[in-house]
Write a protein that holds these residues in place. Structure first.
Motif, short mmCIF file in Angstrom:
data_model
loop_
_atom_site.label_atom_id
_atom_site.label_comp_id
_atom_site.label_asym_id
_atom_site.label_seq_id
_atom_site.Cartn_x
_atom_site.Cartn_y
_atom_site.Cartn_z
N GLN A 4 11.58 -12.25 11.56
CA GLN A 4 12.63 -12.67 12.48
C GLN A 4 12.01 -12.91 13.84
O GLN A 4 11.61 -11.96 14.52
CB GLN A 4 13.71 -11.60 12.57
N ALA A 5 11.93 -14.19 14.23
CA ALA A 5 11.35 -14.54 15.52
C ALA A 5 12.43 -14.67 16.58
O ALA A 5 13.56 -15.07 16.29
CB ALA A 5 10.58 -15.85 15.40
N SER A 6 12.06 -14.35 17.80
CA SER A 6 12.98 -14.46 18.92
C SER A 6 12.21 -14.67 20.20
O SER A 6 10.98 -14.53 20.22
CB SER A 6 13.85 -13.20 19.01
N GLY A 7 12.93 -15.00 21.27
CA GLY A 7 12.32 -15.09 22.58
C GLY A 7 12.13 -16.49 23.11
O GLY A 7 11.67 -16.66 24.24
N GLY A 8 12.45 -17.50 22.32
CA GLY A 8 12.30 -18.85 22.81
C GLY A 8 13.32 -19.18 23.88
O GLY A 8 14.23 -18.40 24.17
N GLY A 9 13.17 -20.35 24.47
CA GLY A 9 14.11 -20.78 25.50
C GLY A 9 13.61 -21.97 26.27
O GLY A 9 12.63 -22.62 25.87
N GLY A 15 5.66 -21.94 33.79
CA GLY A 15 6.35 -20.68 33.54
C GLY A 15 5.81 -19.95 32.33
O GLY A 15 4.82 -20.36 31.71
N SER A 16 6.48 -18.85 32.00
CA SER A 16 6.03 -17.97 30.92
C SER A 16 7.20 -17.61 30.00
O SER A 16 8.36 -17.58 30.43
CB SER A 16 5.44 -16.68 31.48
N LEU A 17 6.85 -17.34 28.76
CA LEU A 17 7.78 -16.80 27.78
C LEU A 17 7.02 -15.84 26.89
O LEU A 17 5.81 -15.99 26.68
CB LEU A 17 8.39 -17.91 26.91
N ARG A 18 7.73 -14.87 26.33
CA ARG A 18 7.13 -14.00 25.33
C ARG A 18 7.97 -14.06 24.07
O ARG A 18 9.16 -13.74 24.09
CB ARG A 18 7.03 -12.54 25.80
N LEU A 19 7.33 -14.47 22.99
CA LEU A 19 7.97 -14.50 21.69
C LEU A 19 7.71 -13.20 20.95
O LEU A 19 6.64 -12.60 21.08
CB LEU A 19 7.45 -15.67 20.86
N SER A 20 8.68 -12.78 20.17
CA SER A 20 8.54 -11.60 19.33
C SER A 20 8.85 -11.98 17.89
O SER A 20 9.63 -12.90 17.62
CB SER A 20 9.50 -10.50 19.77
N CYS A 21 8.24 -11.24 16.98
CA CYS A 21 8.49 -11.46 15.56
C CYS A 21 8.54 -10.10 14.88
O CYS A 21 7.52 -9.41 14.81
CB CYS A 21 7.41 -12.33 14.96
N ALA A 22 9.72 -9.73 14.41
CA ALA A 22 9.90 -8.46 13.73
C ALA A 22 9.77 -8.66 12.23
O ALA A 22 10.35 -9.60 11.67
CB ALA A 22 11.27 -7.89 14.06
N ALA A 23 9.01 -7.79 11.57
CA ALA A 23 8.74 -7.91 10.15
C ALA A 23 9.31 -6.74 9.38
O ALA A 23 9.39 -5.62 9.89
CB ALA A 23 7.23 -8.00 9.91
#
Length: 124
Positions: A4-9, A15-23
């Motif tokens: 499950q990936a999240s954090g886009g925008g 600028g900066s973004l941090r994506l996360s991926c829960a497994a």
């Protein structure tokens, strides 16, 4: 494994973004994890890879020095910190797990579990 990936925008160039991926569903700490991206009309491409313990990382030339991949095996989560974003980074970003344990590869064909993707849009 379920990812499950999240954090886009939407972010401005620079600028900066941090994506996360829960497994879940596998022994997360036995698998390397990859990040890939796909822009409209283009093939899915490799972005970053991290080994099962986190000691080794590998990046596409296009993101080297700007993106950092990391993982927290206690939380079954892998991250992609993206700095100095450029409009050409605009794409859907996917996290992925390879077919086998302790397998370190950047070949998209070696990955069989994919997250749903998260959209990253960088405006100029």
């Amino acid at each position: 494994v379920q990812l499950q990936a999240s954090g886009g925008g939407l972010v401005q160039a620079g600028g900066s973004l941090r994506l996360s991926c829960a497994a879940s569903g596998r022994t997360f700490s036995s698998y390397a994890m990859g990040w890939f991206r796909q822009a409209p009309g283009k093939e899915r491409e490799f972005v970053a890879l991290i080994s099962w313990g986190g000691s080794r990382t590998y990046y596409a030339d296009s993101v080297k020095g700007r993106f950092t991949v990391s993982r927290d095996n206690a939380k079954n989560t892998v991250y992609l910190q993206m700095n100095s974003l450029k409009p050409e980074d605009t794409a859907v970003y996917f996290c992925a797990a390879p077919k086998g344990t302790f397998h370190y590869s950047v070949d998209v064909g070696d990955f069989d579990s994919w997250g749903q993707g998260t959209q990253v849009t960088v405006s100029s």
